[in-house]
Design a protein around this motif. Structure first.
Motif, PDB file in Angstrom:
ATOM      1  N   ARG A   1       0.836  -1.203   0.000  1.00 49.10           N
ATOM      2  CA  ARG A   1       0.000   0.000   0.000  1.00 49.10           C
ATOM      3  C   ARG A   1       0.872   1.255   0.000  1.00 49.10           C
ATOM      4  NH1 ARG A   1      -4.583  -2.191  -1.587  1.00 49.10           N
ATOM      5  NH2 ARG A   1      -3.016  -3.613  -2.309  1.00 49.10           N
ATOM      6  N   VAL A   2       0.252   2.390  -0.282  1.00 40.98           N
ATOM      7  CA  VAL A   2       0.940   3.677  -0.158  1.00 40.98           C
ATOM      8  C   VAL A   2       1.138   3.937   1.343  1.00 40.98           C
ATOM      9  CG1 VAL A   2       0.762   6.159  -0.556  1.00 40.98           C
ATOM     10  CG2 VAL A   2      -0.081   4.547  -2.286  1.00 40.98           C
TER      11      VAL A   2
ATOM     12  N   LEU B   1       6.415   1.170  -1.011  1.00 43.29           N
ATOM     13  CA  LEU B   1       5.186   0.462  -0.673  1.00 43.29           C
ATOM     14  C   LEU B   1       5.347  -0.183   0.703  1.00 43.29           C
ATOM     15  CD1 LEU B   1       4.440  -1.317  -4.079  1.00 43.29           C
ATOM     16  CD2 LEU B   1       3.357   0.755  -3.174  1.00 43.29           C
ATOM     17  N   THR B   2       4.233  -0.472   1.336  1.00 44.26           N
ATOM     18  CA  THR B   2       4.286  -1.033   2.685  1.00 44.26           C
ATOM     19  C   THR B   2       4.717  -2.494   2.687  1.00 44.26           C
ATOM     20  OG1 THR B   2       1.918  -1.533   2.589  1.00 44.26           O
ATOM     21  CG2 THR B   2       2.559   0.562   3.596  1.00 44.26           C
TER      22      THR B   2
ATOM     23  N   SER C   1       1.710   6.499   3.350  1.00 41.54           N
ATOM     24  CA  SER C   1       1.008   7.596   4.024  1.00 41.54           C
ATOM     25  C   SER C   1      -0.474   7.285   4.207  1.00 41.54           C
ATOM     26  CB  SER C   1       1.176   8.902   3.247  1.00 41.54           C
ATOM     27  OG  SER C   1       0.640   8.778   1.933  1.00 41.54           O
TER      28      SER C   1
ATOM     29  N   HIS D   1       9.023   4.325  -6.192  1.00 46.79           N
ATOM     30  CA  HIS D   1       8.009   4.472  -5.154  1.00 46.79           C
ATOM     31  C   HIS D   1       8.350   3.608  -3.942  1.00 46.79           C
ATOM     32  CE1 HIS D   1       5.486   6.466  -8.149  1.00 46.79           C
ATOM     33  NE2 HIS D   1       5.805   5.483  -8.967  1.00 46.79           N
TER      34      HIS D   1
END
Length: 200
Positions: A125-126, A174-175, A128, A172
């Motif tokens: 996931r993103v 990601l989690t 933030s 990017h």
């Protein structure tokens, strides 16, 4: 994957390497991942904290044909090696053992199983957005101090038993959740080896 036309002329063999590097960052869609549920401090999908390496292999035999790769440690004062790490690269799992009992499950952001907590997906996931969910969840609970932060502002939940670490996916982040048993909460930064927190 074949490389042809002007790409082959321009790059030759290196063009194939270029294609492989691009695939390295591919993120598996959720519908192609295993779907697991978190039972905080008890289990992550079919994996229960306290399992032996052999029991972990049995539990994952229905998920993958891949064998668990072990890292062994042999203290200088002892004649027996013990399993301290397990790895399922294809499935996207890194496992840590203490006294040959499962003590941590780390799920790869790019290809690991999707793990749900309170109906929310935690993997890939993103960061933030997931942190905002954790903050809102904490605000709705008592006490608010259930949300904790590690070095570099990495959030964790004291009621879910998870630290939301991050992993690089191209340009990017990601989690990459790190799931832990209750005893880890007493000294989380030192409960796991340093490499457990360094996926990037």
């Amino acid at each position: 994957m074949a490389v042809c036309g002007p790409w082959r002329a321009a790059f030759g063999r290196n063009a194939l390497v270029f294609v492989v590097v691009i695939k390295w960052w591919n993120v598996l869609p959720d519908d192609e991942r295993q779907q697991w549920t978190l039972d905080p401090f008890v289990s992550v999908g079919p994996l229960r904290f306290g399992m032996s390496p052999g029991h972990v292999s049995q539990a994952l035999s229905g998920v993958t044909t891949e064998s668990q790769r072990h890292t062994l440690h042999r203290p200088a004062t002892e004649g027996v090696s013990t399993v301290v790490e397990g790895d399922y690269q294809e499935v996207g799992l890194k496992l840590y053992y203490r006294k040959e009992r499962l003590a941590c499950v780390v799920v790869d952001a790019l290809r690991g199983p999707q793990v749900f907590a309170d109906g929310t997906a935690l993997v890939g996931r993103v960061p933030s957005l997931l942190e905002q969910w954790m903050v809102q969840r904490a605000e709705a609970r008592e006490p608010y101090s259930e949300l904790t932060y590690m070095a570099a502002g990495v959030p964790g939940s004291e009621t879910l038993g998870v630290v939301i670490d991050v992993q690089r996916a191209g340009d990017h982040l990601l989690t990459r959740p790190v799931f832990i048993p209750p005893e880890a909460m007493d000294d989380l930064p030192h409960f796991l080896p340093r490499e457990a927190w360094s996926a990037c």
